[in-house]
Write an enzyme that holds these catalytic residues in place. Structure first.
Site, PDB file in Angstrom:
ATOM      1  N   ARG A  20       0.643  -1.317   0.000  1.00 10.93           N
ATOM      2  CA  ARG A  20       0.135   0.226  -0.094  1.00 10.93           C
ATOM      3  C   ARG A  20       0.953   1.461   0.266  1.00 10.93           C
ATOM      4  NH1 ARG A  20      -3.950  -0.782   5.039  1.00 10.93           N
ATOM      5  NH2 ARG A  20      -4.907   1.460   3.833  1.00 10.93           N
ATOM      6  N   HIS A  21       0.440   2.031  -0.645  1.00  4.22           N
ATOM      7  CA  HIS A  21       0.427   3.722  -0.127  1.00  4.22           C
ATOM      8  C   HIS A  21       1.392   3.915   1.019  1.00  4.22           C
ATOM      9  CE1 HIS A  21      -3.012   5.023   1.330  1.00  4.22           C
ATOM     10  NE2 HIS A  21      -3.700   4.233   0.674  1.00  4.22           N
ATOM     11  N   ASN A  50      -5.977   8.963   5.882  1.00  6.10           N
ATOM     12  CA  ASN A  50      -5.775   7.885   6.920  1.00  6.10           C
ATOM     13  C   ASN A  50      -6.189   8.097   7.776  1.00  6.10           C
ATOM     14  OD1 ASN A  50      -3.117   6.421   3.954  1.00  6.10           O
ATOM     15  ND2 ASN A  50      -5.885   5.442   4.667  1.00  6.10           N
ATOM     16  N   ARG A  61      -1.072   9.847  -3.119  1.00  7.37           N
ATOM     17  CA  ARG A  61      -0.403   9.228  -2.096  1.00  7.37           C
ATOM     18  C   ARG A  61       0.616   7.365  -3.061  1.00  7.37           C
ATOM     19  NH1 ARG A  61      -5.580   8.182  -2.164  1.00  7.37           N
ATOM     20  NH2 ARG A  61      -6.975   6.366  -1.909  1.00  7.37           N
ATOM     21  N   GLU A  92      -7.679   2.515  -6.393  1.00  9.91           N
ATOM     22  CA  GLU A  92      -8.174   2.567  -5.122  1.00  9.91           C
ATOM     23  C   GLU A  92     -10.117   2.526  -5.668  1.00  9.91           C
ATOM     24  OE1 GLU A  92      -9.168   0.207  -2.923  1.00  9.91           O
ATOM     25  OE2 GLU A  92      -8.608   1.275  -1.094  1.00  9.91           O
ATOM     26  N   HIS A  99      -3.775   0.596  -3.384  1.00  9.07           N
ATOM     27  CA  HIS A  99      -3.908   0.267  -2.128  1.00  9.07           C
ATOM     28  C   HIS A  99      -5.460  -0.508  -1.804  1.00  9.07           C
ATOM     29  CE1 HIS A  99      -4.469   4.560  -3.569  1.00  9.07           C
ATOM     30  NE2 HIS A  99      -4.383   4.580  -5.171  1.00  9.07           N
TER      31      HIS A  99
END
Ligand code: G3H
Length: 194
Positions: free
Chosen positions: A8-9, A15, A60, A81, A147
């Site tokens: 994931r980023h 977040n 991101r 995403e 994502h």
């Protein structure tokens, strides 16, 4: 055998605020992960001249890839995403409060539930098909920076996990999942960088 590295980023500003979707930049913690990831990738793929870094088109993931030097970077819209449609930018609490019916329907069938004007997990799985075909075709290692929902689907494909599990697979931040496809099947290693 060539590895596929899934991550994931780094932690995004959204977040931190608990907001889904959007196109926010990464937090300071996310930037720290980006530097650690670059270090890891540059060591792990030192002699892999043909390796490449694949990101989504969202900031991101692009920012998370940016400290990695020495490999071509490719952006895929198919790695973006899950599109939360009218819920984009909301917290789960806000969705529960303002659209309780939507919240309940998703809870009942997360795999098939499609956000109004957005996507379902099944939609995401379908749009990933060209990415999977291209990953299968690659002879060199690939680092996929994407994502949570997308990586659940990609991981499930390689780890041969059943469809109904996909929306519930644990996909922590700041962790690299290395997939190796060999003659004896698929092997997996995890590196928790922070
Ligand atoms: O922003 C979307 C989330 O990463 C997807 O998570 O499908 O568990 O709500 P979820």
């Amino acid at each position: 055998p060539r590895p596929i590295l899934l991550t994931r980023h780094g932690e995004s500003r959204d977040n931190v605020r608990g907001r889904i979707g959007g196109d926010s930049v990464i937090s300071d913690t996310g930037e720290l992960y980006a530097r650690k990831l670059a270090n890891f990738v540059e060591k792990r793929l030192k002699n892999e001249k043909a390796a490449s870094i694949w990101t989504s088109t969202l900031q991101r993931t692009i920012l998370t890839a940016s400290p990695i030097a020495g490999f071509p970077k490719i952006q895929w819209r198919a790695l973006d995403e899950i599109n939360a449609g009218v819920c984009d930018g909301m917290t789960y609490e806000e969705i529960n409060k303002n659209m309780p019916d939507e919240y309940e329907s998703r809870k009942k069938d997360k795999l098939r539930y499609r956000y109004p004007r957005g996507e379902s997990y099944l939609d995401v799985i379908q749009r990933l098909e060209p990415v999977i075909i291209e990953l299968e075709r690659q002879r060199a290692p690939v680092v996929v920076i994407s994502h949570q929902a997308v990586l659940r689907a990609l991981y499930a494909y390689f780890a041969d996990r059943p469809l109904k599990e996909i929306p519930h697979i644990e996909m922590p931040l700041h962790t690299i999942i290395e997939i190796q496809m060999g003659v004896t099947g698929v092997q997996e290693k995890r590196y928790k960088l922070m």
